[in-house]
Design an enzyme around this catalytic site. Structure first.
Site, PDB file in Angstrom:
ATOM      1  N   MET A   1     -78.391   4.688 -45.728  1.00 63.03           N
ATOM      2  CA  MET A   1     -77.219   4.333 -44.956  1.00 63.03           C
ATOM      3  C   MET A   1     -76.679   3.023 -45.513  1.00 63.03           C
ATOM      4  O   MET A   1     -77.473   2.117 -45.684  1.00 63.03           O
ATOM      5  CB  MET A   1     -77.635   4.124 -43.491  1.00 63.03           C
ATOM      6  CG  MET A   1     -76.555   4.344 -42.489  1.00 63.03           C
ATOM      7  SD  MET A   1     -75.713   2.826 -42.002  1.00 63.03           S
ATOM      8  CE  MET A   1     -77.016   1.661 -41.741  1.00 63.03           C
ATOM      9  N   PRO A   2     -75.430   2.898 -45.776  1.00 61.66           N
ATOM     10  CA  PRO A   2     -74.398   3.921 -45.654  1.00 61.66           C
ATOM     11  C   PRO A   2     -74.588   5.070 -46.642  1.00 61.66           C
ATOM     12  O   PRO A   2     -75.209   4.912 -47.676  1.00 61.66           O
ATOM     13  CB  PRO A   2     -73.104   3.166 -45.967  1.00 61.66           C
ATOM     14  CG  PRO A   2     -73.446   1.733 -46.030  1.00 61.66           C
ATOM     15  CD  PRO A   2     -74.891   1.622 -46.257  1.00 61.66           C
ATOM     16  N   LEU A   3     -73.979   6.211 -46.254  1.00 60.04           N
ATOM     17  CA  LEU A   3     -73.799   7.317 -47.189  1.00 60.04           C
ATOM     18  C   LEU A   3     -72.374   7.206 -47.731  1.00 60.04           C
ATOM     19  O   LEU A   3     -71.413   7.182 -46.962  1.00 60.04           O
ATOM     20  CB  LEU A   3     -74.000   8.653 -46.478  1.00 60.04           C
ATOM     21  CG  LEU A   3     -73.711   9.917 -47.286  1.00 60.04           C
ATOM     22  CD1 LEU A   3     -74.589  10.016 -48.529  1.00 60.04           C
ATOM     23  CD2 LEU A   3     -73.926  11.158 -46.417  1.00 60.04           C
ATOM     24  N   THR A  72     -69.932   6.758 -44.585  1.00 61.62           N
ATOM     25  CA  THR A  72     -70.488   7.068 -43.266  1.00 61.62           C
ATOM     26  C   THR A  72     -71.568   6.033 -42.977  1.00 61.62           C
ATOM     27  O   THR A  72     -72.490   5.837 -43.774  1.00 61.62           O
ATOM     28  CB  THR A  72     -71.090   8.483 -43.245  1.00 61.62           C
ATOM     29  OG1 THR A  72     -70.083   9.421 -43.631  1.00 61.62           O
ATOM     30  CG2 THR A  72     -71.594   8.848 -41.862  1.00 61.62           C
TER      31      THR A  72
END
Lengths: 129, 129, 129
Positions: A1-3, A72
């Site tokens: 994370m993040p993607l 994301t």
């Protein structure tokens, strides 16, 4: 994370694509509160014509170097996002990789429970992260 | 904004793919409150077998023309989304591009602070948009 | 719904890619409350280097088998997500398809109004689903 999904037009050398991804990751570490090793990037290379970007009347001219970065993530606030956009534009420009006029960024938010980084565990819930 | 990903099966001529994207954009302008020039589309063309769509028991038969449109946007409400689905199905069918039975649409919401359309600025926050 | 994007590195036989997608779908049916026929999968195959996954310091080693599964869905809670991650890791490992150390999952939430499965209708709103 993040993607991070990076959509760009085919035609760059693999080393340049890697440098682009590396530069995006440096920004994640520097201004987006990503801890070391927090790197999850997917690069989609497209034929010309598969990325169509206009400018919502902003007076921005796009080229074949247009690059869309979709992030994301969970937990960042407005100021971190503004810092992300500014740093991505600045660094990708300094490296000669993406013109500031060719850079589009969109962020989507989810929650800590929405991530598993391996072993089938939700590491934000287990306390591992 | 919106950012629109269009996933379809390879095999259409480039002109047809363009027409499909153009038709999606016309719907965005007509019923989804996109202002002129507000066009951000990414087309992913897949080998047969890379898009697998059943029907959740709805009695809908899919073909190789199956098309998945994923829209990331902020600010639209339920009625605008219903209008989007209906207009996409109608217009893509009228143009002979996607059968109404082959069209799947999914919307994801984010916020004004989640967009940068160029120059590293968040144009919804700066007042430019 | 869910809409599942599966990003993996090119090199698997088409039958193996299909088996991977099938296994993901079995998990959706078994632990993620997907009803029969509720299958909407998009597979993105990438050249080596187009998926870059580190481990956020978790001590997880990635290989070229690294697989990122992004799930857009509405309605599931935390326990269902944890069951999803665990079952995906277990089943994909048992089938020899993805090592538990190579599996990354990210979930994004939307709402019932955000889905149309065909005919331009929002089936969660019309009562069809």
């Amino acid at each position: 994370m993040p993607l991070v999904r990076i959509d760009l037009v085919r035609g760059r050398a693999p080393e340049e694509v890697r440098r682009l991804a590396d530069t995006v990751q440096e920004v994640m570490l520097d201004v987006f509160a990503a801890p070391p090793g927090d790197r999850y990037q997917v690069i989609h290379q497209h034929d010309a014509g598969e990325i169509i970007a206009e400018d919502t009347g902003l007076g921005i001219e796009r080229t074949d170097g247009v690059t869309i970065i979709q992030v994301t993530q969970q937990g960042r606030g407005r100021e971190q996002k503004e810092a992300l956009y500014a740093a991505l534009a600045k660094r990708l420009d300094e490296e000669g990789l993406v013109r500031p006029t060719d850079l589009i960024v969109s962020v989507v938010r989810n929650e800590p429970e929405d991530w598993s980084f391996g072993h089938g565990r939700a590491q934000f819930l287990t306390g591992e992260l």
